[in-house]
Design an enzyme around this catalytic site. Structure first.
Site, short mmCIF file in Angstrom:
data_model
loop_
_atom_site.label_atom_id
_atom_site.label_comp_id
_atom_site.label_asym_id
_atom_site.label_seq_id
_atom_site.Cartn_x
_atom_site.Cartn_y
_atom_site.Cartn_z
N GLU A 73 6.99 -43.36 -104.18
CA GLU A 73 7.43 -42.79 -102.79
C GLU A 73 6.67 -42.87 -101.15
OE1 GLU A 73 10.50 -40.63 -105.68
OE2 GLU A 73 11.57 -41.93 -104.43
N GLU A 105 10.56 -42.24 -112.85
CA GLU A 105 11.41 -40.68 -112.63
C GLU A 105 13.20 -41.10 -113.78
OE1 GLU A 105 10.87 -42.16 -110.30
OE2 GLU A 105 9.80 -41.04 -108.92
N1 3HC Z 1 2.81 -33.69 -112.65
C1 3HC Z 1 2.13 -32.76 -112.89
N2 3HC Z 1 1.10 -32.72 -114.00
C2 3HC Z 1 0.81 -34.49 -114.34
C3 3HC Z 1 1.71 -35.22 -114.06
C4 3HC Z 1 2.69 -34.92 -113.14
N3 3HC Z 1 3.58 -35.83 -112.45
N4 3HC Z 1 1.02 -36.35 -114.70
C5 3HC Z 1 0.05 -36.15 -115.63
N5 3HC Z 1 -0.11 -34.16 -115.19
C6 3HC Z 1 -1.03 -33.86 -115.83
C7 3HC Z 1 -0.69 -34.03 -118.01
O1 3HC Z 1 -0.08 -33.25 -118.08
C8 3HC Z 1 -2.11 -34.54 -118.01
O2 3HC Z 1 -2.12 -32.69 -118.06
P1 3HC Z 1 -3.00 -31.66 -119.36
O3 3HC Z 1 -4.27 -32.34 -118.84
O4 3HC Z 1 -2.98 -30.75 -118.96
O5 3HC Z 1 -2.23 -32.38 -120.81
C9 3HC Z 1 -3.17 -34.64 -116.92
O6 3HC Z 1 -1.79 -34.73 -116.04
C10 3HC Z 1 -3.24 -35.89 -117.17
O7 3HC Z 1 -1.80 -36.84 -117.83
P2 3HC Z 1 -2.55 -37.80 -118.89
O8 3HC Z 1 -3.44 -36.98 -120.05
O9 3HC Z 1 -1.41 -38.38 -118.88
O10 3HC Z 1 -3.38 -38.38 -118.06
P3 3HC Z 1 -3.44 -40.37 -118.44
O11 3HC Z 1 -4.44 -40.70 -117.65
O12 3HC Z 1 -3.44 -40.80 -120.10
O13 3HC Z 1 -1.75 -40.96 -117.61
C11 3HC Z 1 -0.30 -40.68 -116.34
C12 3HC Z 1 -2.13 -40.62 -116.45
C13 3HC Z 1 0.04 -42.24 -115.80
C14 3HC Z 1 -0.27 -40.94 -114.53
C15 3HC Z 1 0.32 -39.85 -116.68
O14 3HC Z 1 -0.11 -38.78 -116.79
C16 3HC Z 1 2.16 -40.23 -116.32
O15 3HC Z 1 2.39 -41.03 -116.41
N6 3HC Z 1 2.41 -39.09 -115.07
C17 3HC Z 1 2.82 -39.36 -114.97
C18 3HC Z 1 3.80 -39.83 -113.80
C19 3HC Z 1 5.15 -40.01 -113.63
O16 3HC Z 1 5.88 -39.52 -114.27
N7 3HC Z 1 5.27 -39.43 -112.37
C20 3HC Z 1 6.73 -39.55 -111.88
C21 3HC Z 1 7.19 -38.26 -111.23
S1 3HC Z 1 8.54 -37.54 -110.83
C22 3HC Z 1 8.84 -37.57 -108.84
O17 3HC Z 1 7.79 -38.18 -108.88
C23 3HC Z 1 9.69 -37.57 -108.80
C24 3HC Z 1 9.74 -38.14 -107.62
O18 3HC Z 1 10.82 -39.01 -107.94
C25 3HC Z 1 10.61 -36.74 -106.82
#
Ligand code: 3HC
Ligand code: NAI
Length: 698
Positions: A104, A124
């Site tokens: 975004e 999301e």
């Molecule tokens: N917020 C906070 N912490 C996050 C995060 C996020 N969005 N994404 C990942 N983390 C943290 C994980 O909890 C993890 O923490 P830890 O080491 O303490 O367990 C660390 O970051 C590493 O994450 P992964 O182990 O998952 O690492 P990978 O390399 O395997 O994957 C990733 C990385 C693809 C970015 C995966 O973490 C992921 O899919 N994250 C979520 C992405 C997501 O859903 N984004 C949308 C959020 S909602 C939003 O943006 C709302 C908006 O529209 C207003």
């Protein structure tokens, strides 16, 4: 300025570097940092702004840890609007995963470049919300409504080349994000490229949103977020940009306040916490390259398939050359599936079946294996013979694992001279598909053997859960309890079909009787026979109508009939007309006058029995944390992810009310409904299961 955004000036370009490891989540500091850096760039006389991420990725989204708290300004939609409205030319250079709020932000910049390996997406809905920083309004303007609906309702990650085709990315270039971003921004400045705010692009054309909404709702089995997101995209086609944003915000906040959002966020963090065990801190796993599998039936073949796909070499030991060939046939069949789905090439298929896989009938073939897992018949004597031979032949340090579903791993370990090397690795059928692995730790299992179990799970792409030894470990023990509860309700007046329908309405992919038909009714029959042979508790209720189905050769889907009739195919199930008469005869024989059950009561009793047994499993230390139970049910038993797992669900319902119901059921059947001491303790202390998860993480 905060440290979360680095600032640098090169010529006419202000460079904003996100530095919030590990994934540059858009937390408060990052949002403030972006606002301040935009102000500074504009005050600085820069002509353009480049935004990129340090480390592994561009922004991977909003900071999920902030969800459920009062939003702190500036909120992300305002940051995006601020960026888009800048009089300067704003460019994003993306690498890693530009997800959610990350994409975004990128869509609010005027141009986007990405490295070839970058992925973008709006995931999301998988967290129970919808894109809340303009994504539902900007993406349809950039990529069209159809593509936007696809991306937003599935949450799928899109590779850079597809993003280019969809217009989400303007250019793909190999290199460091900072360098490709700088060159691209300079090129845009050199050719006087105009600012290009997406909000000023034309309103996208509508589609039949009601039809899409209904289809998405049905597919989600009751999950609200994807269907609600459809309405937000609809707003992009019907309202001016600003009003569309307001509608998006309204729907976003609605979802933010749901139990489903809490359940899905719980699942997100628990999935990551489940493999992090204090006992494994600093413990290295043993080397893992060559594995042996004993028994190539349903499970052994599935386990071998998963191991081959993960790059391990596999020696498959069977009872005879013919059985070994049959096992190879099953493995090749599984791998054909991977070939068809494009997961492996024809060449890889050949290598995996002809080189990485070795067939054997002699235990000597296992002498170099790093880990051997047996999946022979579920009989203690057979397992003991296998482990005695493994003990003789395997190299020192080899991990000896059993895939038993119910048998005592301590007893199996005790037959060897190396019980510290013995562990349970309980896969789920089909083992190359199902994500769950229970790592069953016996009394004497060494910590590095446990670590090796988790390392294997990770390598195979599984969600591994630590379990202690008991009848059925975490999952099958709880399953056996809620199945018994369903059986009691049938005796008392409910039908299998009403129970299945109630549970499917709750979000399970299949109700318990449809699942039993899929797994094979012979499995439950064998367990009932074993338990009866061991001696049932005098107060335990029993029923034999299902045995009669088995005695007549009806084992469910594989024989065409079970609780349901599958004459028209596995998906076109209809109730088997023989079943209700068998049930009615059983009720009559037991002198039970059937009563009506509402769907609500069915659900309440079923879930209460699940939660009560789960609380016993945690209280006894079979599962270390409530979240271990939740992940077991989610990944092995089809529990709806958007409800977070049975113990998260229990927290959301309120533990005192649940305990009250359990106590009221206990008045009819005190043996089955004996309240779990842990549940009573939590209620007495006014605490929740999630409090225990938090304590374990502290
Ligand atoms: N917020 C906070 N912490 C996050 C995060 C996020 N969005 N994404 C990942 N983390 C943290 C994980 O909890 C993890 O923490 P830890 O080491 O303490 O367990 C660390 O970051 C590493 O994450 P992964 O182990 O998952 O690492 P990978 O390399 O395997 O994957 C990733 C990385 C693809 C970015 C995966 O973490 C992921 O899919 N994250 C979520 C992405 C997501 O859903 N984004 C949308 C959020 S909602 C939003 O943006 C709302 C908006 O529209 C207003
Ligand atoms: P299966 O009957 O399909 O396969 C067993 C295989 O083991 C057969 O191919 C048989 O030839 C072979 N075998 C038997 N004794 C042997 C020996 N001494 N040496 C070498 N091979 C031998 O059984 P399935 O379903 O694959 O189950 C195997 C194990 O996995 C059991 O312990 C079962 O409880 C467990 N399990 C089964 C699950 C399922 O859903 N089927 C799920 C999880 C675990």
């Amino acid at each position: 300025m905060t440290d979360a955004i680095g600032y640098e000036r090169i010529g006419d370009i202000a460079i904003l570097k996100a530095q919030n490891p590990p994934v540059n989540a858009l937390g408060y500091d990052v949002r403030i940092g972006l606002m301040q850096a935009m102000d500074r760039a504009e005050a600085d006389g820069a002509k353009a702004v480049l935004i990129y991420g340090d480390g592994a990725t561009y922004f991977a989204g909003a900071d999920i840890r902030e969800f459920g708290q009062t939003p702190r300004e500036p909120i992300l939609p305002d940051v995006c609007d601020r960026i888009e409205a800048s009089p300067l030319l704003v460019v994003s250079a993306m690498h890693g995963t530009a997800l959610g709020g990350g994409l975004e932000v990128a869509l609010s910049t005027h141009y986007r470049i990405a490295v070839p390996s970058a992925k973008v997406g709006l995931p999301e809905v998988l967290l129970g919300i919808l894109p809340g920083a303009g994504g539902t309004q900007r993406l349809p303007r950039v990529a069209g409504v159809e593509a936007a609906l696809d991306l937003i309702t599935t949450g799928r990650h899109v590779k850079a080349d597809e993003a280019l085709k969809l217009g989400i990315v303007d250019k793909i270039e190999d290199g460091e994000p900072r360098e490709i971003g700088l060159a691209y921004t300079q090129e845009l400045l050199d050719r006087n490229a105009p600012r290009r705010p997406v909000s000023e692009m034309s309103t996208p054309a509508p589609v039949d949103f009601d039809a899409v909404h209904d289809a998405v709702l049905k597919k989600g089995r009751g999950q609200l977020s994807p269907a609600t997101a459809v309405r937000a995209v609809q707003a992009a086609t019907e309202l001016p940009f600003k009003q569309g944003l307001a509608r998006e915000r309204e729907l976003f906040m609605e979802l933010m306040n749901t139990d489903q959002r809490e359940g899905l966020i719980h699942a997100f963090f628990s999935e990551r916490a489940v493999g992090k065990l204090p006992e494994l801190k600093g413990v290295d796993p043993r080397p893992l390259n060559a594995i042996g599998v004993i028994g190539g039936g349903t499970m052994g073949a599935g386990i071998a398939t998963a191991a081959l796909l993960a790059g391990l070499t596999v020696t498959m030991l069977e009872m005879s050359p013919e059985a070994a060939e049959a096992a190879k046939g099953r493995i090749a069949g599984n791998l054909q599936g991977a070939l068809k789905r494009g997961k492996i090439s024809a060449e890889q298929f050949e290598t995996l079946t002809e080189q990485a896989l070795t067939l054997a009938t002699d235990y000597a073939a296992l002498k170099d294996a790093d880990l051997v897992i047996e999946a022979v018949f579920e009989e203690m004597d057979v397992k003991k013979k296998v482990f005695t031979q493994l003990d003789e032949i395997c190299k020192p340090g080899a991990v000896l694992a059993t895939n038993t579903s119910y048998l005592d791993v301590n007893e199996i370990a005790a037959i060897t001279k190396r019980p510290a090397d013995v562990i349970g690795l309980h896969f789920f059928s089909p083992a190359h598909v199902m994500k769950l692995l229970e790592v069953v730790v016996a009394d004497q299992t060494a910590p590095d053997v446990v670590a090796t179990g988790f390392a294997l799970g990770k390598r195979l792409g599984k969600i591994s859960v630590r379990a202690g030894v008991c009848d059925g470990f975490i999952g099958n023990r709880i399953l056996s309890t809620y199945r018994t509860c369903a059986d009691h309700m049938i005796l008392d007046g409910a039908s299998p079909y009403q129970i299945d329908a109630a549970l499917e309405a709750f979000g399970f992919a299949m109700g318990p009787f449809a699942v039993a038909d899929l797994a094979g009714l012979d499995i439950g029959w064998a367990v009932r026979k074993r338990k009866r042979a061991e001696g049932l508790h005098p107060q335990a209720r029993d029923s034999t109508y299902a045995d009669k189905l088995c005695e007549d050769g009806h084992f469910g889907q594989k024989t065409g009939k079970g609780y349901y009739d599958y004459a028209a195919g596995p998906k076109a199930r209809v109730p088997n007309p023989d079943v209700m008469p068998l049930i009615e005869a059983e009720r009559a024989a037991q002198g039970i006058a059937p009563r009506d059950f509402t769907d609500e009561e069915i659900l309440r009793r079923y879930m209460a029995s699940m939660v009560n047994e789960a609380a016993k499993v945690v209280g006894e230390g079979i599962a270390r944390r409530p979240l271990d139970v939740d992940m077991t049910l989610l990944f092995g038993y089809g529990f709806p992810r958007y409800r977070g797992g049975p113990l998260k669900w229990a927290d959301l319902q309120g533990l005192p009310d649940l305990l009250k119901d359990i106590k009221s059921y206990a008045q009819e059947d005190p043996y089955f409904w004996e309240p779990a001491p842990l549940l009573e303790k939590l209620v007495a202390e006014g605490r929740t299961f999630d409090d225990l998860n938090k304590e374990a993480a502290a």
